[in-house]
Design an enzyme around this catalytic site. Sequence first.
Site, PDB file in Angstrom:
ATOM      1  N   ARG A 116     -10.020   0.431  15.540  1.00  0.00           N
ATOM      2  CA  ARG A 116     -10.039   1.173  14.279  1.00  0.00           C
ATOM      3  C   ARG A 116     -11.099   0.574  13.368  1.00  0.00           C
ATOM      4  O   ARG A 116     -12.205   1.076  13.297  1.00  0.00           O
ATOM      5  CB  ARG A 116      -8.628   1.152  13.653  1.00  0.00           C
ATOM      6  CG  ARG A 116      -8.450   2.104  12.492  1.00  0.00           C
ATOM      7  CD  ARG A 116      -6.988   2.168  12.045  1.00  0.00           C
ATOM      8  NE  ARG A 116      -6.462   0.880  11.619  1.00  0.00           N
ATOM      9  CZ  ARG A 116      -5.205   0.692  11.198  1.00  0.00           C
ATOM     10  NH1 ARG A 116      -4.350   1.710  11.171  1.00  0.00           N
ATOM     11  NH2 ARG A 116      -4.788  -0.501  10.803  1.00  0.00           N
TER      12      ARG A 116
ATOM     13  N   LYS B  78       0.847  -1.196   0.000  1.00  0.00           N
ATOM     14  CA  LYS B  78       0.000   0.000   0.000  1.00  0.00           C
ATOM     15  C   LYS B  78       0.880   1.243   0.000  1.00  0.00           C
ATOM     16  O   LYS B  78       2.077   1.175   0.264  1.00  0.00           O
ATOM     17  CB  LYS B  78      -0.929  -0.005   1.214  1.00  0.00           C
ATOM     18  CG  LYS B  78      -0.217   0.050   2.551  1.00  0.00           C
ATOM     19  CD  LYS B  78      -1.208   0.057   3.701  1.00  0.00           C
ATOM     20  CE  LYS B  78      -0.473   0.140   5.045  1.00  0.00           C
ATOM     21  NZ  LYS B  78      -1.397   0.224   6.186  1.00  0.00           N
TER      22      LYS B  78
ATOM     23  N   TYR C  43      15.564  30.707   6.533  1.00  0.00           N
ATOM     24  CA  TYR C  43      14.418  31.399   7.124  1.00  0.00           C
ATOM     25  C   TYR C  43      14.532  31.490   8.643  1.00  0.00           C
ATOM     26  O   TYR C  43      14.872  30.512   9.319  1.00  0.00           O
ATOM     27  CB  TYR C  43      13.124  30.671   6.765  1.00  0.00           C
ATOM     28  CG  TYR C  43      12.732  30.760   5.315  1.00  0.00           C
ATOM     29  CD1 TYR C  43      12.286  31.955   4.770  1.00  0.00           C
ATOM     30  CD2 TYR C  43      12.798  29.637   4.491  1.00  0.00           C
ATOM     31  CE1 TYR C  43      11.912  32.025   3.433  1.00  0.00           C
ATOM     32  CE2 TYR C  43      12.430  29.705   3.154  1.00  0.00           C
ATOM     33  CZ  TYR C  43      11.992  30.902   2.631  1.00  0.00           C
ATOM     34  OH  TYR C  43      11.632  30.982   1.311  1.00  0.00           O
TER      35      TYR C  43
ATOM     36  N   HIS D 159      -5.289  -6.976  13.504  1.00  0.00           N
ATOM     37  CA  HIS D 159      -4.080  -6.165  13.424  1.00  0.00           C
ATOM     38  C   HIS D 159      -3.618  -5.793  14.828  1.00  0.00           C
ATOM     39  O   HIS D 159      -4.394  -5.259  15.623  1.00  0.00           O
ATOM     40  CB  HIS D 159      -4.338  -4.896  12.610  1.00  0.00           C
ATOM     41  CG  HIS D 159      -3.086  -4.125  12.287  1.00  0.00           C
ATOM     42  ND1 HIS D 159      -2.074  -4.660  11.532  1.00  0.00           N
ATOM     43  CD2 HIS D 159      -2.698  -2.879  12.628  1.00  0.00           C
ATOM     44  CE1 HIS D 159      -1.105  -3.759  11.404  1.00  0.00           C
ATOM     45  NE2 HIS D 159      -1.460  -2.668  12.075  1.00  0.00           N
TER      46      HIS D 159
ATOM     47  N   CYS E 128      14.084  24.371   3.504  1.00  0.00           N
ATOM     48  CA  CYS E 128      13.198  25.140   2.623  1.00  0.00           C
ATOM     49  C   CYS E 128      12.352  24.190   1.781  1.00  0.00           C
ATOM     50  O   CYS E 128      12.520  22.976   1.815  1.00  0.00           O
ATOM     51  CB  CYS E 128      14.027  26.056   1.724  1.00  0.00           C
ATOM     52  SG  CYS E 128      15.218  27.072   2.605  1.00  0.00           S
ATOM     53  N   MET E 129      11.456  24.750   0.977  1.00  0.00           N
ATOM     54  CA  MET E 129      10.602  23.916   0.145  1.00  0.00           C
ATOM     55  C   MET E 129      11.416  23.083  -0.840  1.00  0.00           C
ATOM     56  O   MET E 129      11.156  21.897  -1.032  1.00  0.00           O
ATOM     57  CB  MET E 129       9.590  24.771  -0.624  1.00  0.00           C
ATOM     58  CG  MET E 129       8.660  23.942  -1.502  1.00  0.00           C
ATOM     59  SD  MET E 129       7.460  24.929  -2.407  1.00  0.00           S
ATOM     60  CE  MET E 129       6.365  25.442  -1.097  1.00  0.00           C
ATOM     61  N   ASP E 130      12.411  23.698  -1.470  1.00  0.00           N
ATOM     62  CA  ASP E 130      13.161  23.034  -2.531  1.00  0.00           C
ATOM     63  C   ASP E 130      14.628  22.816  -2.202  1.00  0.00           C
ATOM     64  O   ASP E 130      15.341  22.185  -2.987  1.00  0.00           O
ATOM     65  CB  ASP E 130      13.088  23.859  -3.826  1.00  0.00           C
ATOM     66  CG  ASP E 130      11.666  24.214  -4.203  1.00  0.00           C
ATOM     67  OD1 ASP E 130      10.837  23.295  -4.284  1.00  0.00           O
ATOM     68  OD2 ASP E 130      11.378  25.416  -4.391  1.00  0.00           O
TER      69      ASP E 130
ATOM     70  N   ARG F 269       2.164 -10.723   7.616  1.00  0.00           N
ATOM     71  CA  ARG F 269       2.024  -9.492   6.838  1.00  0.00           C
ATOM     72  C   ARG F 269       3.069  -8.455   7.288  1.00  0.00           C
ATOM     73  O   ARG F 269       2.720  -7.400   7.793  1.00  0.00           O
ATOM     74  CB  ARG F 269       0.638  -8.870   7.026  1.00  0.00           C
ATOM     75  CG  ARG F 269      -0.551  -9.748   6.764  1.00  0.00           C
ATOM     76  CD  ARG F 269      -1.848  -8.927   6.813  1.00  0.00           C
ATOM     77  NE  ARG F 269      -1.924  -8.058   7.960  1.00  0.00           N
ATOM     78  CZ  ARG F 269      -2.498  -8.358   9.121  1.00  0.00           C
ATOM     79  NH1 ARG F 269      -3.047  -9.558   9.284  1.00  0.00           N
ATOM     80  NH2 ARG F 269      -2.531  -7.487  10.112  1.00  0.00           N
TER      81      ARG F 269
END
Length: 389
Positions: A137, A39, A272, A171, A319-321, A231
């Site tokens: 759950r 998954k 930043y 589970h 940072c983002m990039d 599993r």
Amino acid sequence: MASTLRRTWAEIDLDSLASNYRKLKKHIGDDVKFCGIVKADAYGHGSVQVSRTLEEAGADYLAVSSIDEAMELRTNGISMPILILGHTPRDQVAKLIENNITQTITCEAKAINYSQEAMRLGKTLKVHIKVDSGMSRLGYLCEGDFYEGGVEHIVEDCQMPGLDAEGIFTHFSMADEEGDEALAYTKHQFELFKSVIDAVEERWGKRFRIKHCANTGATARFPETYLDMVRPGLLLYGYGEYARELDLEPVMSLKTAVQTIKHYPAQTKVSYGGLYTTDKKTRMGVLPYGYADGFLRSLSNKAVVMTSEGPARQCGRICMDMSMIDLTDKRGVGVGSEVEIFGKNNPIEAMAEAAQTIPYELVCAVSKRVPRMYVKGGQVVEKELLLRF
């Protein structure tokens, strides 16, 4: 799609994956089936390529979260049994049956819907019953005062027309935790699960063909829980303390390359918020790897990456990039030099600990703009970039 940028990439070692499967199969024994959890794009490793490798290696089942994940595998030629762990809408039952996909049933209402739709189609849907033994759950609640009602509902639903109740599972919520409390809770879950199975099979008059409950922690630690199938999740991919104990290898190595080198005097604020200030003349490398690629911002000033000359500390806000690393004492590491974020030479567990999270989150966080390079026999055999063009 082949990227022309040597930016940031993930190398997926299919030989290590196959080796991990063989070691785990030896660990659990020939009489126990193996379900590979693929998954979430196989935890970021690539569900199609991982499933293909497991199918070739002889695994018995695959497990995914949704019908979309299952259909991705079927569309790409994966023919082995697939179990959907999550919900599938009633109007998709025909697709499940046509593609030989097994559906989890977690309550009577879903069983009724699936039964009615299968009967309308004049066909049979293969299902696995999920028992809530303490995860709180999904699944038939069978704890305490709910035991008798839970058992009765399971028996009734296994007898519904149009459904083939092949399996039953639960589970564990604490099997990978240490301490007496966790051990006792796992034992309680297991004993409750076995009791439910015995009661259901006696009243139903039939036996489930596959009973399973052992996740990563149980597969590594509790052989009594193996039953018919295990599993293991992240264990298969070679991460965590249990993987080290079983001599499993990390399958993913996340890499980048130094983009720029800058020299700053002491007392220079970096990135930043000025979170980091240089304490000496500093040779700073800029990596094209940021939180949009999966580098958690919470790792700012905490992460350590691996260069050809040893570990380098990440400095300032991620940072983002981009992110920055201190290369002051690594003069041989320059623009274009390869850096391992995590992998065989820089264990992901240390980064997970620094972020106060688990390796699952870090591998799943590797974003779609990071190309996957699939390696077999030391050669790149396939490349995958998930961006749309």
